[in-house]
Design a protein around this motif. Structure first.
Motif, PDB file in Angstrom:
ATOM      1  N   GLY A  44       0.776  -1.221   0.000  1.00  0.00           N
ATOM      2  CA  GLY A  44       0.000   0.000   0.000  1.00  0.00           C
ATOM      3  C   GLY A  44       0.813   1.280   0.000  1.00  0.00           C
ATOM      4  O   GLY A  44       0.252   2.380   0.128  1.00  0.00           O
ATOM      5  N   LYS A  45       2.127   1.148  -0.145  1.00  0.00           N
ATOM      6  CA  LYS A  45       2.990   2.335  -0.124  1.00  0.00           C
ATOM      7  C   LYS A  45       3.792   2.436  -1.408  1.00  0.00           C
ATOM      8  O   LYS A  45       3.917   1.474  -2.168  1.00  0.00           O
ATOM      9  N   GLU A  46       4.367   3.610  -1.648  1.00  0.00           N
ATOM     10  CA  GLU A  46       5.200   3.820  -2.823  1.00  0.00           C
ATOM     11  C   GLU A  46       6.576   3.190  -2.619  1.00  0.00           C
ATOM     12  O   GLU A  46       7.029   2.993  -1.494  1.00  0.00           O
ATOM     13  N   ARG A  47       7.214   2.897  -3.729  1.00  0.00           N
ATOM     14  CA  ARG A  47       8.560   2.353  -3.672  1.00  0.00           C
ATOM     15  C   ARG A  47       9.499   3.406  -3.093  1.00  0.00           C
ATOM     16  O   ARG A  47       9.438   4.583  -3.459  1.00  0.00           O
ATOM     17  N   GLU A  48      10.391   2.969  -2.223  1.00  0.00           N
ATOM     18  CA  GLU A  48      11.279   3.880  -1.487  1.00  0.00           C
ATOM     19  C   GLU A  48      12.733   3.491  -1.739  1.00  0.00           C
ATOM     20  O   GLU A  48      13.075   2.302  -1.648  1.00  0.00           O
ATOM     21  N   LEU A  49      13.575   4.467  -2.009  1.00  0.00           N
ATOM     22  CA  LEU A  49      15.001   4.201  -2.155  1.00  0.00           C
ATOM     23  C   LEU A  49      15.605   3.927  -0.782  1.00  0.00           C
ATOM     24  O   LEU A  49      15.422   4.709   0.153  1.00  0.00           O
ATOM     25  N   VAL A  50      16.337   2.833  -0.683  1.00  0.00           N
ATOM     26  CA  VAL A  50      16.946   2.436   0.581  1.00  0.00           C
ATOM     27  C   VAL A  50      18.430   2.767   0.616  1.00  0.00           C
ATOM     28  O   VAL A  50      18.930   3.342   1.583  1.00  0.00           O
ATOM     29  N   ALA A  51      19.138   2.397  -0.448  1.00  0.00           N
ATOM     30  CA  ALA A  51      20.589   2.594  -0.434  1.00  0.00           C
ATOM     31  C   ALA A  51      21.136   2.593  -1.851  1.00  0.00           C
ATOM     32  O   ALA A  51      20.551   1.973  -2.751  1.00  0.00           O
ATOM     33  N   VAL A  52      22.236   3.298  -2.029  1.00  0.00           N
ATOM     34  CA  VAL A  52      22.897   3.427  -3.325  1.00  0.00           C
ATOM     35  C   VAL A  52      24.387   3.167  -3.134  1.00  0.00           C
ATOM     36  O   VAL A  52      24.973   3.621  -2.144  1.00  0.00           O
ATOM     37  N   ILE A  53      24.978   2.481  -4.115  1.00  0.00           N
ATOM     38  CA  ILE A  53      26.432   2.354  -4.126  1.00  0.00           C
ATOM     39  C   ILE A  53      26.927   2.661  -5.525  1.00  0.00           C
ATOM     40  O   ILE A  53      26.409   2.138  -6.511  1.00  0.00           O
ATOM     41  N   GLY A  54      27.911   3.529  -5.606  1.00  0.00           N
ATOM     42  CA  GLY A  54      28.393   3.991  -6.891  1.00  0.00           C
ATOM     43  C   GLY A  54      29.371   3.026  -7.532  1.00  0.00           C
ATOM     44  O   GLY A  54      29.600   1.913  -7.072  1.00  0.00           O
ATOM     45  N   ARG A  55      29.939   3.514  -8.622  1.00  0.00           N
ATOM     46  CA  ARG A  55      30.900   2.749  -9.388  1.00  0.00           C
ATOM     47  C   ARG A  55      32.196   2.642  -8.602  1.00  0.00           C
ATOM     48  O   ARG A  55      32.256   3.104  -7.469  1.00  0.00           O
ATOM     49  N   PRO A  56      33.227   1.979  -9.164  1.00  0.00           N
ATOM     50  CA  PRO A  56      34.460   1.800  -8.400  1.00  0.00           C
ATOM     51  C   PRO A  56      34.818   3.046  -7.613  1.00  0.00           C
ATOM     52  O   PRO A  56      34.841   4.142  -8.120  1.00  0.00           O
ATOM     53  N   GLY A  57      35.114   2.816  -6.379  1.00  0.00           N
ATOM     54  CA  GLY A  57      35.187   3.921  -5.431  1.00  0.00           C
ATOM     55  C   GLY A  57      34.144   3.670  -4.384  1.00  0.00           C
ATOM     56  O   GLY A  57      34.361   3.897  -3.209  1.00  0.00           O
ATOM     57  N   GLY A  58      33.027   3.138  -4.863  1.00  0.00           N
ATOM     58  CA  GLY A  58      31.996   2.596  -3.999  1.00  0.00           C
ATOM     59  C   GLY A  58      31.375   3.545  -3.016  1.00  0.00           C
ATOM     60  O   GLY A  58      31.026   3.154  -1.904  1.00  0.00           O
ATOM     61  N   SER A  59      31.200   4.824  -3.395  1.00  0.00           N
ATOM     62  CA  SER A  59      30.546   5.749  -2.481  1.00  0.00           C
ATOM     63  C   SER A  59      29.133   5.262  -2.210  1.00  0.00           C
ATOM     64  O   SER A  59      28.459   4.737  -3.099  1.00  0.00           O
ATOM     65  N   THR A  60      28.665   5.408  -0.988  1.00  0.00           N
ATOM     66  CA  THR A  60      27.367   4.887  -0.611  1.00  0.00           C
ATOM     67  C   THR A  60      26.491   5.966  -0.011  1.00  0.00           C
ATOM     68  O   THR A  60      26.986   6.938   0.568  1.00  0.00           O
ATOM     69  N   VAL A  61      25.194   5.766  -0.175  1.00  0.00           N
ATOM     70  CA  VAL A  61      24.203   6.640   0.434  1.00  0.00           C
ATOM     71  C   VAL A  61      23.094   5.750   0.953  1.00  0.00           C
ATOM     72  O   VAL A  61      22.681   4.809   0.276  1.00  0.00           O
ATOM     73  N   THR A  62      22.628   6.019   2.149  1.00  0.00           N
ATOM     74  CA  THR A  62      21.498   5.275   2.681  1.00  0.00           C
ATOM     75  C   THR A  62      20.404   6.238   3.119  1.00  0.00           C
ATOM     76  O   THR A  62      20.674   7.374   3.492  1.00  0.00           O
ATOM     77  N   ALA A  63      19.164   5.759   3.050  1.00  0.00           N
ATOM     78  CA  ALA A  63      18.035   6.575   3.470  1.00  0.00           C
ATOM     79  C   ALA A  63      18.104   6.847   4.969  1.00  0.00           C
ATOM     80  O   ALA A  63      18.607   6.026   5.736  1.00  0.00           O
ATOM     81  N   ASP A  64      17.562   7.988   5.364  1.00  0.00           N
ATOM     82  CA  ASP A  64      17.577   8.340   6.788  1.00  0.00           C
ATOM     83  C   ASP A  64      16.890   7.279   7.635  1.00  0.00           C
ATOM     84  O   ASP A  64      17.287   7.014   8.762  1.00  0.00           O
TER      85      ASP A  64
END
Length: 118
Positions: A44-64
């Motif tokens: 019943g909810k919209e799709r939510e971004l949880v985490a991202v990892i970039g290309r080599p270097g592997g920078s990451t972002v996670t949802a609050d």
């Protein structure tokens, strides 16, 4: 044919841990050149971004909402991206999807279900 196959979902008690994996195959370019993301969608909810990892270097972002509890990582030699989920809460219950993006290419897996319940 590109395939993203998620695994590792299941039923876990609150406070528990799960490790999700996504195996990629058939990509046009090297797996390491794709930005990889985990999304989730609860009923019943919209799709939510949880985490991202970039290309080599592997920078990451996670949802609050998962910061400090979830960690995304990638193994370019195995063409896999992982999501380590600790201190799980009932509100983490959702289907978790793997996503691969490179320029105009955008691929999705079918998801793996995570249920957090006592």
């Amino acid at each position: 044919q590109v395939q993203l196959v998620e695994s590792g979902g299941g039923l876990v008690q609150p406070g528990g841990s799960l490790r999700l994996s996504c195996a990629a195959s058939g990509l046009t370019f090297s797996f390491s050149t794709y930005t990889m993301r985990w999304y989730r969608q609860a009923a019943g909810k919209e799709r939510e971004l949880v985490a991202v990892i970039g290309r080599p270097g592997g920078s990451t972002v996670t949802a609050d909402s998962v910061k400090g509890r979830f960690t995304i990582s990638r193994d370019n030699a195995k063409n896999t991206v992982n999501l380590q989920m600790n201190s799980l809460k009932p509100e983490d219950t959702a289907r978790y999807y793997c996503n691969a993006v490179r320029a105009t290419e955008n691929y999705w897996g079918k998801g793996t279900l995570v249920t957090v319940s006592s």
